[in-house]
Design an enzyme around this catalytic site. Sequence first.
Site, PDB file in Angstrom:
ATOM      1  N   SER A 107       0.845  -1.167   0.054  1.00  0.00           N
ATOM      2  CA  SER A 107      -0.142  -0.046   0.157  1.00  0.00           C
ATOM      3  C   SER A 107       0.917   1.327  -0.046  1.00  0.00           C
ATOM      4  CB  SER A 107      -1.054   0.155   1.365  1.00  0.00           C
ATOM      5  OG  SER A 107      -1.792  -1.018   1.118  1.00  0.00           O
ATOM      6  N   LEU A 108       2.078   1.241   0.689  1.00  0.00           N
ATOM      7  CA  LEU A 108       2.744   2.342   0.589  1.00  0.00           C
ATOM      8  C   LEU A 108       3.441   2.308  -0.872  1.00  0.00           C
ATOM      9  CD1 LEU A 108       4.604   2.745   4.365  1.00  0.00           C
ATOM     10  CD2 LEU A 108       2.955   4.139   2.897  1.00  0.00           C
ATOM     11  N   ARG A 110       2.581   1.622  -3.594  1.00  0.00           N
ATOM     12  CA  ARG A 110       1.400   2.370  -4.595  1.00  0.00           C
ATOM     13  C   ARG A 110       1.587   3.691  -4.292  1.00  0.00           C
ATOM     14  NH1 ARG A 110      -2.682  -2.551  -5.429  1.00  0.00           N
ATOM     15  NH2 ARG A 110      -1.578  -4.138  -4.506  1.00  0.00           N
ATOM     16  N   LEU A 132      15.146   1.994   8.794  1.00  0.00           N
ATOM     17  CA  LEU A 132      14.634   1.990   7.623  1.00  0.00           C
ATOM     18  C   LEU A 132      15.285   3.056   6.620  1.00  0.00           C
ATOM     19  CD1 LEU A 132      10.812   1.804   8.834  1.00  0.00           C
ATOM     20  CD2 LEU A 132      12.365  -0.345   8.210  1.00  0.00           C
ATOM     21  N   GLU A 133      15.308   2.894   5.486  1.00  0.00           N
ATOM     22  CA  GLU A 133      15.871   3.811   4.359  1.00  0.00           C
ATOM     23  C   GLU A 133      14.616   4.447   3.712  1.00  0.00           C
ATOM     24  OE1 GLU A 133      19.880   0.996   4.236  1.00  0.00           O
ATOM     25  OE2 GLU A 133      18.316   0.674   2.823  1.00  0.00           O
ATOM     26  N   GLN A 152       7.242  -4.999   6.366  1.00  0.00           N
ATOM     27  CA  GLN A 152       6.934  -6.404   6.621  1.00  0.00           C
ATOM     28  C   GLN A 152       8.355  -7.193   6.871  1.00  0.00           C
ATOM     29  OE1 GLN A 152       4.701  -7.308   2.962  1.00  0.00           O
ATOM     30  NE2 GLN A 152       3.144  -7.788   4.399  1.00  0.00           N
ATOM     31  N   TYR A 166      25.453 -12.853  13.931  1.00  0.00           N
ATOM     32  CA  TYR A 166      25.592 -11.358  14.228  1.00  0.00           C
ATOM     33  C   TYR A 166      25.503 -11.024  15.611  1.00  0.00           C
ATOM     34  CZ  TYR A 166      25.449  -6.281  13.164  1.00  0.00           C
ATOM     35  OH  TYR A 166      25.855  -4.890  13.132  1.00  0.00           O
TER      36      TYR A 166
END
Length: 206
Positions: A107-108, A110, A132-133, A152, A166
């Site tokens: 949805s984002l 789009r 987040l980038e 997600q 890690y």
Amino acid sequence: MILSDDDILARLETQELVVEPIDDLDMQIQPASIDLRLGEEFLEFQRTNISCIHPNRKEEVSEYVSETIVSEGDEFILHPGDFVLGTTKERVEIPSDLLATVEGRSSLGRLAVVIHATAGVVDPGYCGQITLELSNLGTAPVALTPGMRVSQLVFTELTQPSARPYGAARDSKYQNQTGPQASRIGEDPEFDQTDDTAQHNKENTT
């Protein structure tokens, strides 16, 4: 093997996998992923008089970004062409037998909002919030609200647990991060800090 919703729920229940806080399990658990929400902190990239950014010089990287905190209920406006670092509201702990990947919500997408540029992999053993980038590839500003679902997280089970997850040894510079983190590539072993300091001092005296 990609984990299904039942697999994810079973891992969360036994705490083999940690994703917290989850305020609405029914809404956030998808058929083969879990939705993550946008946090309140952003790092914005500023115009600078530096001729170019040297990734291994911390002072140049720090001059390039500034922090903005948006209270839940307020909006962060992502303008066309903008690129900012955000963070997930949730903190994760990925077990050594899982690899997680961050995907944007359809949805984002789009609305021409991209959630990550290159860093979609969350390694086995990683603990912390996820940076987040965020970028706007469209022609209109988009209002982002802290707490909204923006990405997600998909989990793939390894054939066997990682021998060096890690955080266990080398190059775990983002382990236990909180909030968005600017690049720390200068800490990578291929950058010789001594040579860089000498070159930087030389430039300042010429």
